[in-house]
Design a protein around this motif. Structure first.
Motif, PDB file in Angstrom:
ATOM      1  N   PHE A 104      50.024  13.710  58.096  1.00 31.61           N
ATOM      2  CA  PHE A 104      51.073  13.173  57.529  1.00 31.61           C
ATOM      3  C   PHE A 104      50.781  13.397  56.061  1.00 31.61           C
ATOM      4  O   PHE A 104      52.741  13.448  55.302  1.00 31.61           O
ATOM      5  N   GLU A 105      50.363  14.193  55.518  1.00 29.97           N
ATOM      6  CA  GLU A 105      50.973  14.554  53.865  1.00 29.97           C
ATOM      7  C   GLU A 105      51.468  15.793  53.881  1.00 29.97           C
ATOM      8  O   GLU A 105      51.521  15.746  52.846  1.00 29.97           O
ATOM      9  N   LYS A 106      51.129  16.429  54.740  1.00 28.27           N
ATOM     10  CA  LYS A 106      52.359  17.773  54.745  1.00 28.27           C
ATOM     11  C   LYS A 106      53.658  17.264  55.216  1.00 28.27           C
ATOM     12  O   LYS A 106      54.621  17.917  54.943  1.00 28.27           O
ATOM     13  N   GLY A 107      53.862  16.028  55.300  1.00 26.82           N
ATOM     14  CA  GLY A 107      55.342  15.204  55.410  1.00 26.82           C
ATOM     15  C   GLY A 107      55.814  14.992  57.023  1.00 26.82           C
ATOM     16  O   GLY A 107      54.923  15.793  57.825  1.00 26.82           O
ATOM     17  N   ASN A 112      53.437   2.307  48.919  1.00 27.61           N
ATOM     18  CA  ASN A 112      52.107   3.486  48.764  1.00 27.61           C
ATOM     19  C   ASN A 112      52.450   4.128  47.312  1.00 27.61           C
ATOM     20  O   ASN A 112      51.398   4.646  46.859  1.00 27.61           O
ATOM     21  N   GLN A 119      61.529   5.965  53.518  1.00 18.62           N
ATOM     22  CA  GLN A 119      60.947   6.520  52.217  1.00 18.62           C
ATOM     23  C   GLN A 119      61.275   5.802  51.228  1.00 18.62           C
ATOM     24  O   GLN A 119      60.077   5.878  50.473  1.00 18.62           O
ATOM     25  N   LEU A 176      57.785   9.763  50.118  1.00 17.64           N
ATOM     26  CA  LEU A 176      57.520  10.488  51.003  1.00 17.64           C
ATOM     27  C   LEU A 176      58.113  11.703  51.658  1.00 17.64           C
ATOM     28  O   LEU A 176      60.077  11.818  50.973  1.00 17.64           O
ATOM     29  N   LYS A 177      57.732  12.359  51.716  1.00 20.87           N
ATOM     30  CA  LYS A 177      57.543  14.080  52.172  1.00 20.87           C
ATOM     31  C   LYS A 177      58.317  13.775  53.147  1.00 20.87           C
ATOM     32  O   LYS A 177      58.159  13.874  54.605  1.00 20.87           O
ATOM     33  N   GLN A 182      52.658  10.521  66.418  1.00 17.20           N
ATOM     34  CA  GLN A 182      51.980  11.879  66.315  1.00 17.20           C
ATOM     35  C   GLN A 182      51.643  12.255  67.634  1.00 17.20           C
ATOM     36  O   GLN A 182      51.545  11.726  69.102  1.00 17.20           O
ATOM     37  N   GLN A 203      58.748  17.261  55.921  1.00 19.22           N
ATOM     38  CA  GLN A 203      58.003  18.195  56.017  1.00 19.22           C
ATOM     39  C   GLN A 203      59.578  19.614  56.858  1.00 19.22           C
ATOM     40  O   GLN A 203      60.073  21.123  56.364  1.00 19.22           O
ATOM     41  N   GLN A 251      54.271   6.579  46.113  1.00 18.84           N
ATOM     42  CA  GLN A 251      54.457   7.804  46.874  1.00 18.84           C
ATOM     43  C   GLN A 251      55.475   7.811  47.792  1.00 18.84           C
ATOM     44  O   GLN A 251      55.658   7.943  48.398  1.00 18.84           O
ATOM     45  N   GLN A 259      45.397  13.817  58.355  1.00 13.58           N
ATOM     46  CA  GLN A 259      46.460  14.827  57.050  1.00 13.58           C
ATOM     47  C   GLN A 259      47.401  15.433  57.513  1.00 13.58           C
ATOM     48  O   GLN A 259      47.894  15.967  56.283  1.00 13.58           O
TER      49      GLN A 259
END
Length: 286
Positions: free
Chosen positions: A182-185, A207, A200, A211-212, A173, A214, A209, A180
């Motif tokens: 990270f939440e976009k992918g 999680n 993934q 993994l997206k 990063q 982006q 969930q 946040q």
């Protein structure tokens, strides 16, 4: 059977096998198709055996031809070794190092290694190309490069390998990025590339969930550039950020499995690397 083989005839035959084409072998050697065909015919007379199926429709090697092709590798390796020993004894390490690598690896290592070679082996020159998988395979098969430097994968199982360096894939990063983001992918090179599916799967298990992704950006260096501009969280090997190349990036703070990779020199099986090439690769620290 004539025990005296003509090495040029043998080379034309091996080139035709490598290219699976007499016409392509002729182009590579700057001769006519007829010259290659005649050389192979003379080789067959010397061996007393057919090495190809003589047909205008397609190029096909015989079982005897497969044996000849495999043994020819050892012959040419021995000839190369004779030449190198003579020149090494007279002049030390000299000659041309001809190789190819991917763009990101080239940007990482070529300049410092070139500087080392100039200092230690001033008589060695370098001929170097950048490119993708197709260019690498073509350059090796056609003899335009003696070896390639790549991140090892299943794509290269048909080549011999020499390990140069190990490392790990990480999520990176920008130092000022918001959590946040990270939440976009994440930013990756290709969805089917190394460790993407494993990452993934791990994130889904850890999680609950998915993994997206982006964006797919076709190259790790591009992913790093996007990450540097604080567009997203990038996933790429750690050599990309080596030597302080991206000072504004840091590892994304999340627990991950160890996704290890290997940087290798790959070259055609049955071929020994030349002395200048070995001297060059010896500069590549593990």
């Amino acid at each position: 059977m004539n025990p005296h083989l003509n090495l040029l005839h043998l080379k034309y035959f091996c080139d035709a096998v490598n290219f699976n084409s007499i016409s392509e072998a002729a182009k590579a050697n700057f001769v006519t198709q007829s010259a290659v065909s005649q050389a192979i015919s003379k080789l067959e007379i010397s061996l007393g055996a057919k090495v190809i199926v003589h047909s205008r429709q397609k190029f096909q090697i015989t079982e005897e031809g497969k044996i000849v092709f495999e043994q020819a590798r050892h012959i040419f390796t021995a000839v190369q070794a004779i030449h190198e020993k003579i020149h090494y004894n007279k002049e030390g390490v000299n000659g041309v190092v001809k190789f190819v690598s991917t763009n990101s690896l080239g940007m990482f290592f070529i300049a410092p290694m070139y500087k080392k070679m100039q200092a230690q082996f001033p008589s060695v020159s370098i001929s170097y190309k950048l490119g993708g998988l197709n260019l690498i395979r073509s350059a090796l098969r056609q003899g335009e490069a003696e070896f390639a430097i790549v991140v090892n994968s299943s794509e290269f199982t048909d080549f011999s390998k020499r390990l140069l360096r190990k490392g790990v894939f990480q999520l990176y990063q920008h130092v000022e990025s918001h959590p946040q983001l990270f939440e976009k992918g994440i930013l990756i090179d290709y969805a089917e590339s190394m460790y993407i599916a494993s990452l993934q799967e791990y994130m889904l298990q850890a999680n609950q969930q998915q993994l997206k992704i982006q964006a797919e950006l076709a190259a790790w260096e591009v992913v790093a550039r996007f990450t540097e501009m604080n567009i997203g969280i990038g996933f790429f090997p750690d050599y990309i950020v080596a030597n302080n190349r991206y000072t504004s990036l840091k590892v994304f703070p999340i627990d991950l499995p160890i996704f290890e990779y290997e940087i290798c020199a790959i070259y055609n099986k049955g071929h020994a690397l030349s002395r200048p090439s070995c001297a060059f690769l010896d500069q590549f620290f593990l």
